[in-house]
Write a protein that holds these residues in place. Structure first.
Motif, PDB file in Angstrom:
ATOM      1  N   PRO A   1       0.811  -1.224   0.000  1.00 48.03           N
ATOM      2  CA  PRO A   1       0.000   0.000   0.000  1.00 48.03           C
ATOM      3  C   PRO A   1       0.844   1.274   0.000  1.00 48.03           C
ATOM      4  CG  PRO A   1      -0.950  -1.593   1.499  1.00 48.03           C
ATOM      5  CD  PRO A   1       0.373  -2.157   1.065  1.00 48.03           C
ATOM      6  N   LEU A   2       2.080   1.196   0.481  1.00 51.83           N
ATOM      7  CA  LEU A   2       2.963   2.360   0.502  1.00 51.83           C
ATOM      8  C   LEU A   2       3.799   2.479  -0.763  1.00 51.83           C
ATOM      9  CD1 LEU A   2       4.183   2.243   4.234  1.00 51.83           C
ATOM     10  CD2 LEU A   2       2.340   3.609   3.227  1.00 51.83           C
ATOM     11  N   GLY A   3       3.639   1.539  -1.694  1.00 46.96           N
ATOM     12  CA  GLY A   3       4.321   1.651  -2.970  1.00 46.96           C
ATOM     13  C   GLY A   3       5.587   0.846  -3.110  1.00 46.96           C
ATOM     14  N   GLN A   4       5.965   0.046  -2.107  1.00 47.79           N
ATOM     15  CA  GLN A   4       7.162  -0.773  -2.199  1.00 47.79           C
ATOM     16  C   GLN A   4       6.898  -1.962  -3.115  1.00 47.79           C
ATOM     17  OE1 GLN A   4       8.285  -2.678   1.434  1.00 47.79           O
ATOM     18  NE2 GLN A   4      10.214  -3.479   0.625  1.00 47.79           N
ATOM     19  N   THR A   5       7.756  -2.153  -4.123  1.00 46.68           N
ATOM     20  CA  THR A   5       7.575  -3.259  -5.057  1.00 46.68           C
ATOM     21  C   THR A   5       7.740  -4.595  -4.335  1.00 46.68           C
ATOM     22  OG1 THR A   5       8.332  -1.967  -6.954  1.00 46.68           O
ATOM     23  CG2 THR A   5       8.433  -4.365  -7.152  1.00 46.68           C
ATOM     24  N   ILE A   6       6.747  -5.461  -4.501  1.00 44.11           N
ATOM     25  CA  ILE A   6       6.756  -6.777  -3.880  1.00 44.11           C
ATOM     26  C   ILE A   6       7.125  -7.855  -4.885  1.00 44.11           C
ATOM     27  CG2 ILE A   6       5.365  -8.495  -2.658  1.00 44.11           C
ATOM     28  CD1 ILE A   6       5.954  -5.940  -1.081  1.00 44.11           C
ATOM     29  N   ALA A   7       6.539  -7.778  -6.075  1.00 44.31           N
ATOM     30  CA  ALA A   7       6.793  -8.796  -7.094  1.00 44.31           C
ATOM     31  C   ALA A   7       6.515  -8.213  -8.470  1.00 44.31           C
ATOM     32  CB  ALA A   7       5.923 -10.031  -6.859  1.00 44.31           C
ATOM     33  N   THR A   8       7.181  -8.778  -9.470  1.00 42.51           N
ATOM     34  CA  THR A   8       6.920  -8.417 -10.864  1.00 42.51           C
ATOM     35  C   THR A   8       6.609  -9.687 -11.646  1.00 42.51           C
ATOM     36  OG1 THR A   8       9.279  -8.543 -11.427  1.00 42.51           O
ATOM     37  CG2 THR A   8       8.412  -6.382 -10.790  1.00 42.51           C
ATOM     38  N   ILE A   9       5.696  -9.556 -12.588  1.00 43.60           N
ATOM     39  CA  ILE A   9       5.272 -10.688 -13.405  1.00 43.60           C
ATOM     40  C   ILE A   9       5.389 -10.288 -14.868  1.00 43.60           C
ATOM     41  CG2 ILE A   9       3.371 -12.251 -13.980  1.00 43.60           C
ATOM     42  CD1 ILE A   9       2.195 -11.623 -11.196  1.00 43.60           C
ATOM     43  N   ALA A  10       5.983 -11.150 -15.666  1.00 48.60           N
ATOM     44  CA  ALA A  10       6.076 -10.931 -17.109  1.00 48.60           C
ATOM     45  C   ALA A  10       5.515 -12.157 -17.815  1.00 48.60           C
ATOM     46  CB  ALA A  10       7.516 -10.688 -17.532  1.00 48.60           C
ATOM     47  N   VAL A  11       4.591 -11.925 -18.732  1.00 51.43           N
ATOM     48  CA  VAL A  11       3.954 -13.029 -19.450  1.00 51.43           C
ATOM     49  C   VAL A  11       4.176 -12.835 -20.945  1.00 51.43           C
ATOM     50  CG1 VAL A  11       1.831 -14.318 -19.823  1.00 51.43           C
ATOM     51  CG2 VAL A  11       2.180 -13.114 -17.658  1.00 51.43           C
ATOM     52  N   THR A  12       4.771 -13.832 -21.571  1.00 51.34           N
ATOM     53  CA  THR A  12       4.955 -13.855 -23.013  1.00 51.34           C
ATOM     54  C   THR A  12       4.381 -15.175 -23.524  1.00 51.34           C
ATOM     55  OG1 THR A  12       7.171 -14.776 -22.697  1.00 51.34           O
ATOM     56  CG2 THR A  12       7.010 -12.385 -22.974  1.00 51.34           C
ATOM     57  N   PRO A  13       4.195 -15.324 -24.831  1.00 53.45           N
ATOM     58  CA  PRO A  13       3.611 -16.568 -25.332  1.00 53.45           C
ATOM     59  C   PRO A  13       4.359 -17.801 -24.847  1.00 53.45           C
ATOM     60  CG  PRO A  13       3.643 -14.917 -27.066  1.00 53.45           C
ATOM     61  CD  PRO A  13       4.398 -14.331 -25.913  1.00 53.45           C
ATOM     62  N   GLY A  14       3.666 -18.670 -24.124  1.00 54.21           N
ATOM     63  CA  GLY A  14       4.244 -19.933 -23.680  1.00 54.21           C
ATOM     64  C   GLY A  14       5.032 -19.880 -22.395  1.00 54.21           C
ATOM     65  N   GLU A  15       5.223 -18.680 -21.803  1.00 56.38           N
ATOM     66  CA  GLU A  15       6.021 -18.616 -20.572  1.00 56.38           C
ATOM     67  C   GLU A  15       5.599 -17.438 -19.706  1.00 56.38           C
ATOM     68  OE1 GLU A  15      10.653 -19.143 -19.352  1.00 56.38           O
ATOM     69  OE2 GLU A  15      10.241 -17.630 -20.879  1.00 56.38           O
TER      70      GLU A  15
END
Length: 204
Positions: free
Chosen positions: A82-96
Motif C-alpha cells: 500500500p505504501l508503494g514498495q515493489t513486492i513482485a513483478t510478473i512478465a507473461v509472453t507466449p508460452g512462458e
C-alpha cells in the motif's frame, strides 16, 4: 515469501481500512445499456487490490497496489505494498510466465495463474485480467463477451464470478472502475474474493 508476510498486522489493518474507504462507490445515475469500448490489445493502467481467501479453515487478507502494462504479445504486472514498495513483478509472453519476488531468483512456468498461486500463496488471475480490466470476460461457452453497466455480472469459463460494481465517471463508452471477483475452491484454497479498483486506464 508472500505479499502477506511482508505486512505487519497493524500496517495491514490500516491499509485495508484505507483501501476499503477508497473502494466505496457513490450512487450512479440511470444505468446505461451501452457496450464498453472495443477491446484493445494494448493497455496501461494502475490500481489497487484487496484479497480475502480461506485456506484450511483460516481466513487470510492482503491488500496492495498494482501497475499493469499489456501489448498483444506481452503482459507486465508490478505488485506493490500500500505504501508503494515493489513486492513482485510478473512478465507473461507466449508460452512462458516469469515471476520475480524481491531478491529471490525468478521463477517461470507455462501458466501464469498457477505460477502466481505457487509463489504468492493465492491465485492472481492475470490471464483473465487482460479482459476484465476492459470490461470483457470469456464466458462459459468460451466466447469473449462484453459487459455493461446494465448487465454487470458474468461467470467466466474458469469459474470466476464477476461483478462490475462501478464505472469511471464521465467516460463514454463505459470503462470499469471497480470489479469484484470471487470463486470457490482452487488448488489448496477453499474460496477467494478479490476486489479490483482501477485508478486510471489508457488503451492505445
Amino acid at each position: 515469501m508472500t505479499i502477506k508476510r511482508r505486512f505487519t498486522t497493524a500496517a495491514l489493518a490500516t491499509a485495508l481500512a484505507t483501501l476499503l474507504a477508497g473502494c466505496a462507490t457513490t450512487p450512479q445515475g440511470p444505468l446505461s445499456s451501452a457496450p464498453v469500448a472495443p477491446y484493445a490489445d494494448t493497455l496501461e493502467t494502475d490500481g489497487r487490490l484487496s484479497v480475502n481467501y480461506l485456506r484450511a479453515g483460516k481466513q487470510e487478507s492482503i491488500s496492495g497496489k498494482f501497475s499493469w502494462r499489456q501489448s498483444a504479445a506481452r503482459t507486465d504486472v508490478t505488485l506493490a505494498s500500500p505504501l508503494g514498495q515493489t513486492i513482485a513483478t510478473i512478465a507473461v509472453t507466449p508460452g512462458e510466465a516469469t515471476l520475480k519476488e524481491g531478491s529471490k531468483p525468478p521463477r517461470s512456468a507455462a501458466d501464469v495463474d498457477t505460477l502466481s498461486a505457487q509463489v504468492l500463496g493465492w491465485p492472481l488471475p492475470v490471464s483473465g485480467l487482460r479482459d476484465w480490466l476492459q470490461g470483457y470476460a470469456v464466458a462459459a461457452d468460451g466466447k469473449r463477451v462484453a459487459v455493461s453497466p446494465a448487465q454487470p455480472k458474468i461467470t467466466t469459463r474458469d469459474g470466476w464470478q464477476l461483478e462490475f460494481v462501478s464505472w469511471q465517471e464521465g467516460v463514454t463508452p463505459p470503462k470499469p472502475r471497480r470489479i469484484d471477483a470471487s470463486r470457490g475452491a482452487i488448488g489448496d484454497i477453499d474460496s477467494i474474493d478479490i476486489r479490483i479498483v482501477i485508478d486510471g486506464a489508457a488503451a492505445q
